[in-house]
Design an enzyme around this catalytic site. Structure first.
Site, PDB file in Angstrom:
ATOM      1  N   HIS A 122      -2.573   7.476   7.093  1.00 58.37           N
ATOM      2  CA  HIS A 122      -1.619   8.421   6.483  1.00 58.37           C
ATOM      3  C   HIS A 122      -2.327   9.705   6.035  1.00 58.37           C
ATOM      4  O   HIS A 122      -1.752  10.784   6.088  1.00 58.37           O
ATOM      5  CB  HIS A 122      -0.913   7.781   5.285  1.00 58.37           C
ATOM      6  CG  HIS A 122       0.231   6.883   5.662  1.00 58.37           C
ATOM      7  ND1 HIS A 122       1.307   7.323   6.401  1.00 58.37           N
ATOM      8  CD2 HIS A 122       0.470   5.569   5.390  1.00 58.37           C
ATOM      9  CE1 HIS A 122       2.167   6.311   6.562  1.00 58.37           C
ATOM     10  NE2 HIS A 122       1.675   5.243   5.982  1.00 58.37           N
ATOM     11  N   CYS A 138       5.949   0.044   7.660  1.00 60.05           N
ATOM     12  CA  CYS A 138       5.588   1.182   6.815  1.00 60.05           C
ATOM     13  C   CYS A 138       6.820   1.614   6.031  1.00 60.05           C
ATOM     14  O   CYS A 138       7.905   1.718   6.609  1.00 60.05           O
ATOM     15  CB  CYS A 138       5.097   2.329   7.702  1.00 60.05           C
ATOM     16  SG  CYS A 138       4.637   3.804   6.785  1.00 60.05           S
ATOM     17  N   LEU A 139       6.652   1.873   4.743  1.00 60.81           N
ATOM     18  CA  LEU A 139       7.798   2.300   3.927  1.00 60.81           C
ATOM     19  C   LEU A 139       8.411   3.590   4.460  1.00 60.81           C
ATOM     20  O   LEU A 139       9.595   3.834   4.275  1.00 60.81           O
ATOM     21  CB  LEU A 139       7.366   2.502   2.467  1.00 60.81           C
ATOM     22  CG  LEU A 139       6.961   1.246   1.688  1.00 60.81           C
ATOM     23  CD1 LEU A 139       6.375   1.631   0.334  1.00 60.81           C
ATOM     24  CD2 LEU A 139       8.142   0.304   1.511  1.00 60.81           C
ATOM     25  N   GLY A 191       0.844  -1.186   0.000  1.00 58.45           N
ATOM     26  CA  GLY A 191       0.000   0.000   0.000  1.00 58.45           C
ATOM     27  C   GLY A 191       0.876   1.232   0.000  1.00 58.45           C
ATOM     28  O   GLY A 191       2.021   1.189   0.461  1.00 58.45           O
ATOM     29  N   HIS A 194      -4.382   1.317   7.674  1.00 56.52           N
ATOM     30  CA  HIS A 194      -3.016   1.843   7.749  1.00 56.52           C
ATOM     31  C   HIS A 194      -2.833   2.986   6.749  1.00 56.52           C
ATOM     32  O   HIS A 194      -2.340   4.067   7.106  1.00 56.52           O
ATOM     33  CB  HIS A 194      -2.005   0.719   7.480  1.00 56.52           C
ATOM     34  CG  HIS A 194      -0.584   1.172   7.466  1.00 56.52           C
ATOM     35  ND1 HIS A 194       0.329   0.812   8.432  1.00 56.52           N
ATOM     36  CD2 HIS A 194       0.094   1.988   6.608  1.00 56.52           C
ATOM     37  CE1 HIS A 194       1.498   1.386   8.162  1.00 56.52           C
ATOM     38  NE2 HIS A 194       1.383   2.098   7.055  1.00 56.52           N
ATOM     39  N   GLU A 195      -3.265   2.757   5.509  1.00 59.48           N
ATOM     40  CA  GLU A 195      -3.106   3.803   4.482  1.00 59.48           C
ATOM     41  C   GLU A 195      -3.997   5.000   4.783  1.00 59.48           C
ATOM     42  O   GLU A 195      -3.598   6.151   4.610  1.00 59.48           O
ATOM     43  CB  GLU A 195      -3.416   3.243   3.088  1.00 59.48           C
ATOM     44  CG  GLU A 195      -2.520   2.087   2.650  1.00 59.48           C
ATOM     45  CD  GLU A 195      -1.037   2.348   2.854  1.00 59.48           C
ATOM     46  OE1 GLU A 195      -0.606   3.513   2.742  1.00 59.48           O
ATOM     47  OE2 GLU A 195      -0.298   1.381   3.139  1.00 59.48           O
ATOM     48  N   GLN A 211       2.961   9.996   1.518  1.00 58.42           N
ATOM     49  CA  GLN A 211       4.267   9.324   1.546  1.00 58.42           C
ATOM     50  C   GLN A 211       5.135   9.655   0.339  1.00 58.42           C
ATOM     51  O   GLN A 211       6.321   9.324   0.311  1.00 58.42           O
ATOM     52  CB  GLN A 211       4.077   7.795   1.603  1.00 58.42           C
ATOM     53  CG  GLN A 211       3.453   7.319   2.890  1.00 58.42           C
ATOM     54  CD  GLN A 211       3.359   5.804   2.897  1.00 58.42           C
ATOM     55  OE1 GLN A 211       2.420   5.237   2.368  1.00 58.42           O
ATOM     56  NE2 GLN A 211       4.349   5.149   3.487  1.00 58.42           N
TER      57      GLN A 211
HETATM   58 NI    NI Z   1       2.608   3.381   5.953  1.00 62.76          NI
END
Ligand code: NI
Length: 184
Positions: A144, A98-99, A45, A140-141, A50
């Protein structure tokens, strides 16, 4: 185009993102760039903040989990102007990463099932329930877009323990093989 991933500590990750409309500049290209950036970074995702854009758009492709998680089989979606409208009381706890917080994984408790309204890339409206791993990735997304990181949702004691780790991540003390951008 591959975007660098914005790393923990960058203000854009803490902003509440804004809705967009059909006239958002080069929307189609932006969505393609989001996919390309997500795939090259090995994510399931990716949310617009991000990549430094504070708009309400995220992409998910749960295919890598498809074998173990049937609800993720073929689960590939673009979520625009998403709004979670219902959450069940039952919560499940699971490891998340998370990236934007490279190499850190922690247990996060989240509602097992959610209802979400959103528009797809063609601006068709959807109102759906999702559960299990799909619901987890969506939440999660979605976080953000609200300026929330998964580390905000871990147990207080754990939070204190990883404080130093988060600081070194912000300073670039990690090694990953995707492009990223550290906080100024
Ligand atoms: Ni994330």
């Amino acid at each position: 185009m591959i975007y660098p991933i914005v790393i923990y500590g960058s203000p854009v990750l803490r902003k509440v993102a804004v809705d967009i409309d059909k006239d958002y500049p080069d929307l189609e290209k932006f969505i393609q760039d989001m996919w390309d950036t997500m795939y090259v970074s090995d994510g399931v995702g990716l949310a617009a903040p991000q990549v430094g854009k504070s708009v309400r758009l995220f992409v998910i492709d749960g295919t890598p989990f498809g074998e173990d998680e049937p609800e993720l089989e073929g689960f590939k979606k673009v979520f625009i102007n998403a709004k979670i409208t219902e959450r069940v009381d039952e919560e499940v706890s699971m490891d998340e990463g998370c990236l934007s917080i490279p190499l850190l994984r922690e247990n996060v408790s989240r509602p097992q099932k959610i209802r979400i309204e959103y528009y797809d890339q063609d601006f068709n409206f959807h109102d759906e329930w999702h559960e299990g791993m799909a619901a987890r990735i969506i939440q999660h997304e979605y976080d953000h877009l609200e300026g929330i990181m998964f580390t905000d949702r871990i147990a207080p004691l754990k939070k204190r323990l990883i404080k130093g780790k988060l600081q070194s991540i912000s300073k670039g003390k990690f090694r990953v093989n995707y492009k990223y951008r550290l906080p100024k």
